[in-house]
Scaffold this active site. Structure first.
Site, short mmCIF file in Angstrom:
data_model
loop_
_atom_site.label_atom_id
_atom_site.label_comp_id
_atom_site.label_asym_id
_atom_site.label_seq_id
_atom_site.Cartn_x
_atom_site.Cartn_y
_atom_site.Cartn_z
N ARG A 1 -0.07 14.32 12.53
CA ARG A 1 0.45 14.18 11.15
C ARG A 1 0.79 15.53 10.50
O ARG A 1 0.27 15.91 9.47
CB ARG A 1 -0.55 13.41 10.28
CG ARG A 1 -1.11 12.15 10.87
CD ARG A 1 -0.08 11.07 11.16
NE ARG A 1 0.52 10.51 9.97
CZ ARG A 1 -0.03 9.50 9.27
NH1 ARG A 1 -1.18 9.02 9.62
NH2 ARG A 1 0.59 9.04 8.20
N PRO A 2 1.65 16.33 11.13
CA PRO A 2 2.02 17.63 10.54
C PRO A 2 2.72 17.44 9.19
O PRO A 2 3.22 16.35 8.89
CB PRO A 2 2.96 18.22 11.57
CG PRO A 2 3.51 17.06 12.30
CD PRO A 2 2.42 16.04 12.33
N ILE A 3 2.78 18.50 8.40
CA ILE A 3 3.49 18.43 7.09
C ILE A 3 4.52 19.55 6.98
O ILE A 3 4.92 19.93 5.87
CB ILE A 3 2.48 18.50 5.91
CG1 ILE A 3 1.64 19.78 5.98
CG2 ILE A 3 1.60 17.26 5.87
CD1 ILE A 3 0.86 20.05 4.70
N ASP A 4 4.99 20.04 8.10
CA ASP A 4 5.97 21.15 8.08
C ASP A 4 7.24 20.79 7.32
O ASP A 4 7.79 21.61 6.58
CB ASP A 4 6.30 21.57 9.51
CG ASP A 4 6.80 20.40 10.36
OD1 ASP A 4 6.09 19.38 10.42
OD2 ASP A 4 7.91 20.48 10.90
N LEU A 5 7.68 19.54 7.43
CA LEU A 5 8.93 19.14 6.73
C LEU A 5 8.71 19.14 5.21
O LEU A 5 9.59 19.52 4.43
CB LEU A 5 9.38 17.76 7.21
CG LEU A 5 9.70 17.64 8.70
CD1 LEU A 5 10.04 16.20 9.06
CD2 LEU A 5 10.85 18.57 9.09
N CYS B 1 -5.15 12.30 12.08
CA CYS B 1 -5.88 11.03 11.91
C CYS B 1 -5.86 10.35 13.28
O CYS B 1 -5.24 10.86 14.22
CB CYS B 1 -5.20 10.18 10.84
SG CYS B 1 -3.69 9.46 11.40
N ASP C 1 4.36 0.57 12.01
CA ASP C 1 3.12 0.00 11.48
C ASP C 1 2.86 -1.41 11.97
O ASP C 1 1.71 -1.87 11.90
CB ASP C 1 3.15 0.01 9.94
CG ASP C 1 3.10 1.40 9.38
OD1 ASP C 1 3.36 1.57 8.17
OD2 ASP C 1 2.81 2.34 10.15
N ILE D 1 7.32 6.96 17.01
CA ILE D 1 7.03 7.67 15.76
C ILE D 1 5.74 8.47 15.84
O ILE D 1 5.69 9.64 15.48
CB ILE D 1 6.96 6.67 14.58
CG1 ILE D 1 8.22 5.80 14.51
CG2 ILE D 1 6.69 7.40 13.27
CD1 ILE D 1 9.50 6.56 14.19
N LYS E 1 0.85 -1.20 0.00
CA LYS E 1 0.00 0.00 0.00
C LYS E 1 0.88 1.25 0.00
O LYS E 1 0.67 2.17 -0.77
CB LYS E 1 -0.88 0.02 1.25
CG LYS E 1 -1.61 1.35 1.48
CD LYS E 1 -2.45 1.35 2.72
CE LYS E 1 -1.70 1.67 3.97
NZ LYS E 1 -1.39 3.07 4.21
N ASN E 2 1.92 1.26 0.85
CA ASN E 2 2.71 2.49 1.02
C ASN E 2 3.72 2.70 -0.08
O ASN E 2 4.47 3.68 -0.07
CB ASN E 2 3.38 2.48 2.40
CG ASN E 2 2.34 2.63 3.50
OD1 ASN E 2 1.18 2.95 3.22
ND2 ASN E 2 2.72 2.35 4.72
N ARG F 1 -5.71 11.45 4.10
CA ARG F 1 -4.73 12.53 4.31
C ARG F 1 -3.43 12.23 3.58
O ARG F 1 -2.67 13.13 3.25
CB ARG F 1 -4.48 12.76 5.78
CG ARG F 1 -3.92 11.56 6.52
CD ARG F 1 -3.35 11.95 7.82
NE ARG F 1 -2.45 13.07 7.71
CZ ARG F 1 -1.24 13.02 7.16
NH1 ARG F 1 -0.82 11.89 6.61
NH2 ARG F 1 -0.48 14.08 7.12
N ARG G 1 -8.61 -0.65 4.42
CA ARG G 1 -7.75 0.40 3.83
C ARG G 1 -6.40 -0.19 3.43
O ARG G 1 -5.74 0.29 2.51
CB ARG G 1 -7.51 1.54 4.82
CG ARG G 1 -8.75 2.28 5.22
CD ARG G 1 -8.43 3.49 6.04
NE ARG G 1 -7.66 4.46 5.26
CZ ARG G 1 -7.55 5.75 5.59
NH1 ARG G 1 -8.12 6.19 6.71
NH2 ARG G 1 -6.84 6.59 4.85
#
Ligand code: EPZ
Length: 417
Positions: free
Chosen positions: A121-125, A116, A305, A327, A22-23, A92, A397
């Site tokens: 789940r920030p996206i600053d990077l 979630c 995971d 994580i 999936k990933n 997301r 999912r």
């Protein structure tokens, strides 16, 4: 909404062909918007998250056809640079389209991806790196608006080896002017799979899978035909289910070389494991023994995971183990459900102390997120009595026809609407 009904206590015995990852397929599908022609992707798992990604591609103007486990994407009709709120809220991880859309059309408008169940789940990077590549970014009414007259390669240092940020940098720099290097890149095997697909399209990426990745910008990319790597987390989940039920399982179509940390833990806990290219054979040798501590880490460490499915296996192993979740900040939501089954687990911040009990007992359970839901399946398979798991849409999912795969291995499991 469907439910899974599981009559536990039956040792797994049989063979499962491991689905595509999936990933890996999600970023690779995003990358097809940069292709100059059709892309043919084999070993694409049939998952809710893949269906949602296909929908994003169609909303962007691409056509998507599925023939069994092969997906054909034609990006020729690409006509929009926007991912709207409903799609972003539905998944997301669509944020991975950002770099690809900017490369394709020099701008992107995506709804802010919320958090979630497992974390903020920030996206600053992601955004910091895109700015270093020359993207102007501002936020307006919950949307991220990106514009880039020209993407210019540069040296990027990631404060944390973020998988998504590494992928977005690769997708945003693959046709940039000049060379981009990523220092402290994520090393997950799915990154190397994405790079291999991009290189098949004509990209010039080296070092993917290591912490130092170099992307030499090229003028344009062609289409490509590619086979998605096996899903290492799904494979390890089924191994945990076999070990937790004192069973024996053969996995085919697997990639043991991407599963070192997980196979090591299973062996340390007492399972006998033999691997050859593409297959993994696990045979349980009676009650498992818990090892002292398990810390989730970026690859090649113990993957976050698999933390919850392995904790379900630890719940009935001999002795005590401390799981430390380094994580994500909220990835113990399965613990309450396991305790309802009779597990002895105490959570203190980022640590969960698991004291193995002899038996878990089947009961009504609620899955609240993907891997926590898979953990409930592992626990229910080994438990005494019947379990009824709701929230199966979360499990769907990431796990392709989970009840079919397990029923093929002797499990008493069925899906009811
Ligand atoms: C990917 O998520 C996977 N998802 C996750 O799998 C996996 O758990 C995760 O990598 C770690 O291996 C997909 O590939 C679709 P990260 P991603 O960016 O990219 C923080 C599953 O169950 N961070 O490596 O979102 C973040 O908060 C899913 O299949 C920032 O602070 O993971 C987290 O604590 C769950 N700022 C840590 O880094 C950022 O800009 C790891 O996140 C980005 C991330």
């Amino acid at each position: 909404m469907s439910k899974l009904i599981i009559d536990g206590g039956v040792p797994l015995l049989g063979e499962i062909r491991v689905q595509g990852a999936k990933n890996s397929v999600l970023p690779i599908l995003a990358a097809t918007v940069i292709a100059g022609d059709k892309c043919v992707l084999h070993n694409c798992p049939r998952l809710r998250d893949v269906d949602k990604t296909d929908l994003v591609l169609e909303r962007l103007g691409c056509t998507v056809e599925r023939h069994g486990n092969t997906v054909i994407v034609d990006p020729d009709g690409f006509c929009s640079c926007e991912i709207c709120d409903d799609l972003m809220r539905a998944m997301r991880s669509s944020i991975i389209f950002l770099g690809a859309i900017i490369t394709r059309c020099g701008e992107a408008r995506v709804s802010m991806p919320g958090g979630c169940p497992i974390g903020l789940r920030p996206i600053d990077l992601h955004l910091k790196a895109l700015k270093e590549l020359g993207v102007s970014i501002h936020e307006e009414h919950g949307y991220i608006i990106c514009r880039a007259k020209k993407l210019k390669g540069t040296d990027i240092h990631l404060d944390f080896p973020s998988v998504g940020a590494t992928e977005n940098i690769m997708l945003a720099s693959v046709c940039a002017e000049g060379t981009t290097t990523i220092l402290n890149a994520a090393r997950e095997p799915e990154i190397a799979d994405l790079a291999a697909f991009l290189n098949a399209m004509g990209a010039r990426i080296t070092g993917a899978g290591s912490s130092f990745v170099t992307i030499r910008g090229v003028k344009k990319l062609s289409g490509a035909e590619y086979t998605i790597m096996p899903d290492r987390i799904v494979a390890a989940t089924y191994l945990a289910a076999a070990a937790a039920t004192d069973g024996e399982i053969f996995l085919t179509g697997a990639d043991p070389s991407s599963m070192g940390a997980m196979l090591h833990v299973l062996r340390e806990m007492g399972a006998r494991i033999n691997v050859s290219s593409g297959t993994i054979h696990l045979k349980s040798r009676g009650r498992l023994k818990n090892i002292h501590i398990l810390r989730t880490m970026p690859y090649p460490g113990f993957p976050t995971d698999i933390q919850s499915p392995f904790m379900a296996m630890s719940a009935t192993a001999e002795g005590t183990v401390v799981y430390v979740e380094n994580i994500f900040e909220n990835r113990f939501r399965h613990v309450d459900e396991l305790v309802r089954m009779g597990a002895d687990i105490k959570v203190e911040g980022r640590s969960a102390v698991v004291s193995g009990v002899k038996t878990l007992y089947g009961t009504r359970l609620v899955a609240r997120e993907l891997r926590g839901g898979a953990a409930l399946v592992v626990a229910a398979l080994g438990a005494e009595g019947t379990s009824e798991i709701s929230g199966v849409e979360y499990i769907d999912r990431g796990y392709e026809e989970i009840e079919k795969s397990l029923a093929d291995c002797n499990a008493c499991i069925r899906r009811v609407q």
